[in-house]
Design a protein around this motif. Structure first.
Motif, PDB file in Angstrom:
ATOM      1  N   TYR A  28       0.941  -1.266   0.126  1.00  0.00           N
ATOM      2  CA  TYR A  28       0.091  -0.041  -0.017  1.00  0.00           C
ATOM      3  C   TYR A  28       0.995   1.224  -0.222  1.00  0.00           C
ATOM      4  CZ  TYR A  28      -3.630  -3.387   1.401  1.00  0.00           C
ATOM      5  OH  TYR A  28      -4.553  -4.123   1.326  1.00  0.00           O
ATOM      6  N   ILE A  29       2.129   1.145   0.253  1.00  0.00           N
ATOM      7  CA  ILE A  29       3.007   2.380   0.204  1.00  0.00           C
ATOM      8  C   ILE A  29       4.349   2.139  -0.612  1.00  0.00           C
ATOM      9  CG2 ILE A  29       4.405   3.868   1.823  1.00  0.00           C
ATOM     10  CD1 ILE A  29       2.938   2.979   4.208  1.00  0.00           C
ATOM     11  N   ALA A  30       4.095   2.823  -1.634  1.00  0.00           N
ATOM     12  CA  ALA A  30       5.016   2.669  -2.796  1.00  0.00           C
ATOM     13  C   ALA A  30       6.811   3.114  -2.226  1.00  0.00           C
ATOM     14  CB  ALA A  30       4.949   3.650  -3.848  1.00  0.00           C
ATOM     15  N   GLU A  31       6.916   4.137  -1.426  1.00  0.00           N
ATOM     16  CA  GLU A  31       8.224   4.654  -0.879  1.00  0.00           C
ATOM     17  C   GLU A  31       7.687   4.707   0.693  1.00  0.00           C
ATOM     18  OE1 GLU A  31      10.213   6.553  -4.811  1.00  0.00           O
ATOM     19  OE2 GLU A  31       9.301   7.870  -3.208  1.00  0.00           O
ATOM     20  N   PHE A  32       8.106   3.675   1.148  1.00  0.00           N
ATOM     21  CA  PHE A  32       7.806   3.678   2.779  1.00  0.00           C
ATOM     22  C   PHE A  32       8.586   4.893   3.375  1.00  0.00           C
ATOM     23  CE2 PHE A  32       8.825   2.429   7.068  1.00  0.00           C
ATOM     24  CZ  PHE A  32       7.139   2.236   7.571  1.00  0.00           C
ATOM     25  N   PHE A  33       9.874   5.048   3.481  1.00  0.00           N
ATOM     26  CA  PHE A  33      10.539   5.983   3.978  1.00  0.00           C
ATOM     27  C   PHE A  33      10.343   7.505   3.676  1.00  0.00           C
ATOM     28  CE2 PHE A  33      13.189   2.005   4.806  1.00  0.00           C
ATOM     29  CZ  PHE A  33      12.982   2.134   6.579  1.00  0.00           C
ATOM     30  N   ASN A  34      10.224   7.656   2.354  1.00  0.00           N
ATOM     31  CA  ASN A  34       9.737   9.039   1.864  1.00  0.00           C
ATOM     32  C   ASN A  34       8.517   9.471   2.221  1.00  0.00           C
ATOM     33  OD1 ASN A  34      12.394   9.159   0.743  1.00  0.00           O
ATOM     34  ND2 ASN A  34      11.750   8.653  -1.387  1.00  0.00           N
ATOM     35  N   THR A  35       7.690   8.356   2.578  1.00  0.00           N
ATOM     36  CA  THR A  35       6.270   8.743   3.132  1.00  0.00           C
ATOM     37  C   THR A  35       6.154   9.034   4.336  1.00  0.00           C
ATOM     38  OG1 THR A  35       5.422   7.246   1.336  1.00  0.00           O
ATOM     39  CG2 THR A  35       3.912   7.647   3.218  1.00  0.00           C
ATOM     40  N   ILE A  36       6.862   8.425   5.376  1.00  0.00           N
ATOM     41  CA  ILE A  36       6.626   8.533   6.722  1.00  0.00           C
ATOM     42  C   ILE A  36       7.737   9.652   7.310  1.00  0.00           C
ATOM     43  CG2 ILE A  36       5.715   6.214   7.247  1.00  0.00           C
ATOM     44  CD1 ILE A  36       8.834   5.751   8.340  1.00  0.00           C
ATOM     45  N   SER A  37       8.466   9.982   6.443  1.00  0.00           N
ATOM     46  CA  SER A  37       9.521  11.202   6.700  1.00  0.00           C
ATOM     47  C   SER A  37       8.686  12.672   6.793  1.00  0.00           C
ATOM     48  CB  SER A  37      10.484  11.235   5.798  1.00  0.00           C
ATOM     49  OG  SER A  37      10.404  11.280   4.679  1.00  0.00           O
ATOM     50  N   ASN A  38       7.684  12.589   6.234  1.00  0.00           N
ATOM     51  CA  ASN A  38       6.879  13.842   6.304  1.00  0.00           C
ATOM     52  C   ASN A  38       6.053  14.137   7.620  1.00  0.00           C
ATOM     53  OD1 ASN A  38       6.583  15.264   3.240  1.00  0.00           O
ATOM     54  ND2 ASN A  38       6.531  12.868   2.839  1.00  0.00           N
ATOM     55  N   ILE A  39       5.847  13.017   8.607  1.00  0.00           N
ATOM     56  CA  ILE A  39       5.245  13.228   9.604  1.00  0.00           C
ATOM     57  C   ILE A  39       5.711  14.379  10.596  1.00  0.00           C
ATOM     58  CG2 ILE A  39       4.720  11.928  11.790  1.00  0.00           C
ATOM     59  CD1 ILE A  39       4.276   9.341  10.250  1.00  0.00           C
ATOM     60  N   PRO A  40       7.167  14.452  10.783  1.00  0.00           N
ATOM     61  CA  PRO A  40       7.570  15.502  11.559  1.00  0.00           C
ATOM     62  C   PRO A  40       7.044  16.991  11.148  1.00  0.00           C
ATOM     63  CG  PRO A  40       9.483  13.915  11.097  1.00  0.00           C
ATOM     64  CD  PRO A  40       8.302  13.488  10.338  1.00  0.00           C
ATOM     65  N   CYS A  41       7.184  17.174   9.638  1.00  0.00           N
ATOM     66  CA  CYS A  41       6.787  18.376   9.241  1.00  0.00           C
ATOM     67  C   CYS A  41       5.270  18.719   9.585  1.00  0.00           C
ATOM     68  CB  CYS A  41       6.769  18.400   7.646  1.00  0.00           C
ATOM     69  SG  CYS A  41       6.503  19.944   7.089  1.00  0.00           S
ATOM     70  N   TYR A  78       1.935  11.472  -2.591  1.00  0.00           N
ATOM     71  CA  TYR A  78       2.806  11.175  -3.754  1.00  0.00           C
ATOM     72  C   TYR A  78       3.638  10.018  -3.539  1.00  0.00           C
ATOM     73  CZ  TYR A  78       6.842  11.906  -6.612  1.00  0.00           C
ATOM     74  OH  TYR A  78       7.856  11.895  -7.614  1.00  0.00           O
ATOM     75  N   HIS A  79       4.315  10.161  -2.669  1.00  0.00           N
ATOM     76  CA  HIS A  79       5.460   8.955  -2.431  1.00  0.00           C
ATOM     77  C   HIS A  79       4.804   7.691  -2.119  1.00  0.00           C
ATOM     78  CE1 HIS A  79       8.933  11.505  -2.807  1.00  0.00           C
ATOM     79  NE2 HIS A  79       8.445  12.194  -1.972  1.00  0.00           N
ATOM     80  N   ALA A  80       3.587   7.652  -1.322  1.00  0.00           N
ATOM     81  CA  ALA A  80       2.995   6.419  -1.015  1.00  0.00           C
ATOM     82  C   ALA A  80       2.244   5.746  -2.405  1.00  0.00           C
ATOM     83  CB  ALA A  80       1.651   6.740  -0.062  1.00  0.00           C
ATOM     84  N   THR A  81       1.834   6.462  -3.295  1.00  0.00           N
ATOM     85  CA  THR A  81       1.315   5.947  -4.577  1.00  0.00           C
ATOM     86  C   THR A  81       2.103   6.094  -5.902  1.00  0.00           C
ATOM     87  OG1 THR A  81       0.285   8.290  -5.086  1.00  0.00           O
ATOM     88  CG2 THR A  81      -0.813   6.616  -3.474  1.00  0.00           C
ATOM     89  N   LEU A  82       3.145   6.883  -5.929  1.00  0.00           N
ATOM     90  CA  LEU A  82       3.812   7.295  -7.172  1.00  0.00           C
ATOM     91  C   LEU A  82       2.777   7.563  -8.353  1.00  0.00           C
ATOM     92  CD1 LEU A  82       6.972   5.023  -6.660  1.00  0.00           C
ATOM     93  CD2 LEU A  82       6.942   7.751  -6.397  1.00  0.00           C
ATOM     94  N   GLN A  83       1.799   8.068  -8.154  1.00  0.00           N
ATOM     95  CA  GLN A  83       1.012   8.353  -9.150  1.00  0.00           C
ATOM     96  C   GLN A  83       0.964   9.808  -9.751  1.00  0.00           C
ATOM     97  OE1 GLN A  83      -1.053   5.766 -10.756  1.00  0.00           O
ATOM     98  NE2 GLN A  83       0.400   4.929  -9.480  1.00  0.00           N
ATOM     99  N   HIS A  84       0.975  10.163 -10.907  1.00  0.00           N
ATOM    100  CA  HIS A  84       1.110  11.431 -11.509  1.00  0.00           C
ATOM    101  C   HIS A  84       0.065  12.573 -10.648  1.00  0.00           C
ATOM    102  CE1 HIS A  84       1.083  14.962 -14.046  1.00  0.00           C
ATOM    103  NE2 HIS A  84       2.445  14.815 -14.256  1.00  0.00           N
ATOM    104  N   VAL A  85      -1.066  12.142 -10.467  1.00  0.00           N
ATOM    105  CA  VAL A  85      -2.119  13.091  -9.983  1.00  0.00           C
ATOM    106  C   VAL A  85      -1.377  13.468  -8.593  1.00  0.00           C
ATOM    107  CG1 VAL A  85      -4.482  13.363  -9.185  1.00  0.00           C
ATOM    108  CG2 VAL A  85      -3.973  12.335 -11.356  1.00  0.00           C
ATOM    109  N   GLN A  86      -1.023  12.682  -7.850  1.00  0.00           N
ATOM    110  CA  GLN A  86      -0.809  12.906  -6.360  1.00  0.00           C
ATOM    111  C   GLN A  86       0.847  13.471  -6.656  1.00  0.00           C
ATOM    112  OE1 GLN A  86      -2.388   9.767  -7.067  1.00  0.00           O
ATOM    113  NE2 GLN A  86      -4.044  10.359  -5.915  1.00  0.00           N
ATOM    114  N   GLN A  87       1.575  13.379  -7.346  1.00  0.00           N
ATOM    115  CA  GLN A  87       2.599  14.142  -7.637  1.00  0.00           C
ATOM    116  C   GLN A  87       2.450  15.585  -7.702  1.00  0.00           C
ATOM    117  OE1 GLN A  87       5.077  13.048 -11.057  1.00  0.00           O
ATOM    118  NE2 GLN A  87       6.617  14.893 -10.659  1.00  0.00           N
TER     119      GLN A  87
END
Length: 255
Positions: A28-41, A78-87
């Motif tokens: 369900y998560i394309a790029e795991f670390f790139n996704t969760i690393s947004n949590i601190p922000c 975006y990083h969870a899906t790597l789809q252009h719309v989410q990009q």
């Protein structure tokens, strides 16, 4: 990067990928670390929003913190899906956020109070429409860099006219996190082949998210301090639990 397990979101349609194996930890998560690393922000923006509301700063700062949160959430999608719309849900808010920074930086000396927000709002709408149709690549990156560069002269002016050492330290932390984050981004972007051979991937793009979360928080805190000084609110920098700096207003002058 090649998929390692089944993809819930289907084939990758985004125009940019990072140096992290797709779906390595979850379907369900394309790029795991790139996704969760947004949590601190998101958490830092939430703290900034609470402080802005509690001390009754102008609405522009509440909107600024909310825009940081929206950008981080868009990046997660975006990083969870790597789809252009989410990009585009990641890239378009990046431009909107910089337009908001330009407004906060330059509006105090703008003589026509309504022209700047109207122009920047229309600019943001037009960009979003054009970006959705033409899918800017290098053009988007160049455009974003130009907007960032436009902020530098005014930010530097605020820095040299600020005498408070704690506020100046926050400005230096802003620069330091920007440099560190940029180095991580550049390493992940241009040295992926070499990094892929290492025993452990340092996840440079995820580190970019982490540093930029703090970078946005430091930028917002410094601007809030400068604006409080302009309004004669006698601000000072204090630290939450002795670690995280924020602006505290000692005396709010009401007019």
């Amino acid at each position: 990067m090649a998929d390692t397990i089944a993809s819930f979101w289907g084939p990758v349609t985004s125009t940019t990928e990072c140096c992290e194996n797709n779906y390595a930890h979850s379907s369900y998560i394309a790029e795991f670390f790139n996704t969760i690393s947004n949590i601190p922000c998101i958490l830092l923006a939430l703290l900034g929003l609470i402080n802005a509301l509690r001390q009754r700063f102008e609405k522009r700062f509440s909107v600024l913190h909310l825009s940081n949160m929206a950008l981080a959430i868009g990046s997660m999608l975006y990083h969870a899906t790597l789809q252009h719309v989410q990009q585009q849900s990641d890239e378009t808010p990046m431009v909107w956020e910089m337009l908001l920074y330009l407004y906060i930086l330059y509006s105090p000396d703008w003589h026509y109070r309504t022209t700047m927000p109207i122009f920047l709002f229309l600019y943001g709408v037009v960009f979003a429409v054009f970006h959705s149709f033409f899918r800017f690549g290098i053009g988007f990156k160049a455009h974003y860099v130009i907007l960032c560069l436009l902020c530098i002269p005014r930010t530097y002016k605020y820095y040299i006219y600020t005498e408070d050492l704690s506020a100046k330290r926050i400005a230096k932390l802003y620069v330091a996190t920007l440099v560190l984050g940029s180095l991580c981004w550049l390493g992940d972007r241009f040295f992926c082949k070499e990094i892929s051979t290492w025993p452990i991937n340092p996840q440079g793009h995820a580190l970019w998210h982490f540093f930029m979360g703090f970078n946005s928080y430091f930028a917002n805190t410094f601007l809030m301090f400068c604006r409080a000084q302009q309004r004669g609110w006698k601000p000072k920098i204090v630290c939450l639990m002795g670690v995280l700096p924020y602006v505290k207003i000692e005396k709010l002058k009401r007019k």
